[in-house]
Scaffold this motif. Sequence first.
Motif, PDB file in Angstrom:
ATOM      1  N   ASP A  52      28.680  35.103  78.740  1.00  0.00           N
ATOM      2  CA  ASP A  52      29.742  34.529  77.910  1.00  0.00           C
ATOM      3  C   ASP A  52      29.347  34.595  76.438  1.00  0.00           C
ATOM      4  OD1 ASP A  52      31.922  33.187  76.996  1.00  0.00           O
ATOM      5  OD2 ASP A  52      31.593  31.360  78.143  1.00  0.00           O
ATOM      6  N   ARG A  54      31.011  34.876  73.658  1.00  0.00           N
ATOM      7  CA  ARG A  54      31.858  34.126  72.721  1.00  0.00           C
ATOM      8  C   ARG A  54      32.369  34.964  71.546  1.00  0.00           C
ATOM      9  NH1 ARG A  54      33.956  31.390  75.904  1.00  0.00           N
ATOM     10  NH2 ARG A  54      35.125  30.573  74.128  1.00  0.00           N
ATOM     11  N   ARG A 684      28.150  29.976  69.340  1.00  0.00           N
ATOM     12  CA  ARG A 684      29.359  29.859  68.519  1.00  0.00           C
ATOM     13  C   ARG A 684      29.785  28.393  68.420  1.00  0.00           C
ATOM     14  NH1 ARG A 684      34.309  34.177  68.124  1.00  0.00           N
ATOM     15  NH2 ARG A 684      35.039  33.432  66.092  1.00  0.00           N
ATOM     16  N   LYS A 700      28.912  26.882  72.128  1.00  0.00           N
ATOM     17  CA  LYS A 700      29.017  27.592  73.402  1.00  0.00           C
ATOM     18  C   LYS A 700      28.295  28.924  73.287  1.00  0.00           C
ATOM     19  CE  LYS A 700      33.449  25.558  74.803  1.00  0.00           C
ATOM     20  NZ  LYS A 700      34.837  25.834  75.267  1.00  0.00           N
ATOM     21  N   SER A 701      27.555  29.261  74.322  1.00  0.00           N
ATOM     22  CA  SER A 701      26.821  30.523  74.351  1.00  0.00           C
ATOM     23  C   SER A 701      26.384  30.776  75.786  1.00  0.00           C
ATOM     24  CB  SER A 701      25.605  30.460  73.413  1.00  0.00           C
ATOM     25  OG  SER A 701      25.317  31.731  72.856  1.00  0.00           O
TER      26      SER A 701
END
Length: 761
Positions: A52, A54, A684, A700-701
């Motif tokens: 993920d 981002r 991010r 989020k990462s």
Amino acid sequence: MFTLAPKCKTVLAMAGVGLLLNSNISAQTKNPVLVKEKTTFQTGAAWRPTTDSRADVAIVYGHGDGRRETFTQRIKSWTDRGYKAAFMTGMAWGGYHDYFTGKWDGKPHFDEGQKMMNGDTVWHGGNTPYVVPTLNFLKYFKEQVVKKAIDNGIDAIYLEEPEFWNKAGYSEAFKREWKEYYGFDWRPQHESAENTYLSNKLKYYLYYRALKESFTYAKEYGKSKGVNVRCYVPTHSLINYAMWQIVSPEASLASLDCVDGYIVQSWTGTAREPNYYNGIAKERSFETAFLEYCSMKSMTAPTGRKLFFENDPVEDTRRDWSDYKKNYQTTFTAELFFPDIDNYEVMPWPDRIFDGKYFTSRTSNERAGMPRSYSTQMMVMINSLNDIKTSSNRTSGTQGISVMMGNSMMFQRLPTHDDGKAWADPYFSNFYETSGMFNRVPTNNKLMDPQLSNFFGQAMPFLKRGVPVDIVHIENVGYEKALKDTKVLLMSYSNMKPLAEEPHKHLAAWVRNGGVIVYSGRDDDPFQTVQEWWNKDGKKYKAPADDLYEKLGIGTNPKAGTYSVGKGKICIIRRDPKEFVMEADRDGELREKVEALYQQATGQNMLYKNNFYLARGPYEIVSVMDESVSEEPHTIKGNLIDLYDPELPVLNQKKINVGEQGFFYNVDKVPNPQTPQVLATAARVYEEKVTSKSYTFITKSPLNTTNAMRVLLPAQPKKVTVTDAKGIKIAGFKSQWDAASKTSLIGFENNPDGVKVKLEW
């Protein structure tokens, strides 16, 4: 030392300007307003917590349904996580087995694969040949691939790598296309230079047609459903395709209103291809990457098309992690030196990057996943691309030196023919038996253009001395902006040919208005005499350059020397550019001519140095080259966060040695320095909230990566709270304060579900 410990490991006519395509375009193509899509990545898999990254857009690769998820489910897996979804597939290859095996229309079509002289197909996998894009294949492609994507809500389509191998051109499908295009029977390309040229010219046209047909259909079908479909071409640079002996439409696509932009596929694998300089052939990843990005920028800039730069933290060839890191950092630095580009594909194939295992060293057979320090650095770099903006600043060094390129560079990437006998050259004896020519440096200097030396021979003598050379595509000289910033244009027809007369009219007018051309070439290669516009339909020039010379008023086949033409000049050097780099200390003649003409044209002397520097807002970029004018390091000073160090130290100066690069965030240049903000991060940031005494945000990462972030605050935090997506406090996070920069260094394990950080002072 601050160390983060992880918890766990419509078809073009041939006649006339047939393949000039866009050299006489006076107005920019009108494009629709684009939705902000700054960063992208491409993936063939569904969302996973470990991949993920981002970026803004998840480009879902391939139209097929897998064993685990359908195509529709793959798209939904990304949109459910907040991504905008796009679609990508190969234009020359892909999961099109139902076409080739006959499932689609009841007829097998393996005769439409690209074939070599020995009859072998050029494969891209099981039942997946490289395609001869016939009209029948395009009918299948539009109905079964493009339509399916749009029916799934896709409004951005990326058709990548429209590639036809030079070594191919022997299939029955290709022979039929030859007869249809040229009006006479197919001729084996290995028999003469002219046949080679005609064969590659047809390959070039076929993929121009393929993209035109596919994108026109996509836009029309999308319109019927009320969708504005945008169409992009992810492609290697013209430099790389010419080096790897592949033909692709490249700059010709500027003539198509249905093309909205490109992704520049430059990465370690392309940039490490060896080239000659000062008599030595070796990898020069920074310089090659710089020229690749420059080539694509110049191809696109006059048209106003959107351009994404790409590079790769890994690469197609299995090597060790230290090799990947070094070259990723090198090519990443190169892409930042173009301040008018701020859209990026941050990575291809996150699955192989985050979940793949590669060699731990050059001497070991042990494989392991990405080192945690590398993944932290990589995510810091990627998140900087979400933030970095365009700038009016220019890369340091003498401006206005440009090298001309043209699509026909791909047409003559074969050895000197000499009535066909040169096919016995040992270097090319198995040319049609092999699948590629990667990383092979010829030692036989009789070859017409070893490692594209006729191009690098014009660029490297200046690039290596700190001159940020630009590139001008001959197909674009009809655009007013194409030559706007060029003072001295270096050109040669030793490695390319003008595909129409029209560019010469624009070049002659430019020179008369004050422009300067330095033309290098003996004009004696076998492609000078192929049947083309300069020697038929009433024209009888022995070489295409003679048409340009005559338009400049200096007569045909002029001797070496400098000629005044109106307000400008043309200097003719009767050497092929490869001679400037294939032997040591042979570029002096070229440099002396260019230096003198540049001084006369601008009143300024050319500046030589061993480095490049550029500031883009608070970001500062440095590269120091070897084989240059000195071995001195370059020292950068300021309140600097080192973005290539996963621990994000704040330095007051940093020395960048020869052969190295640097990427920094200058805290002294922070926009709105009184506002709390994240300056550098391996995750991010979302949902920022600022009060008079606190700063809160969510990061989020990907899972199994470690976050390091520098946060600017008005004062040292008295309390730092880190919680997971369920509100449970996370213990063991790191927090350090740097009073000089007023930044707090925070570190914890990343999570794609979100980590909430609250800083209070």
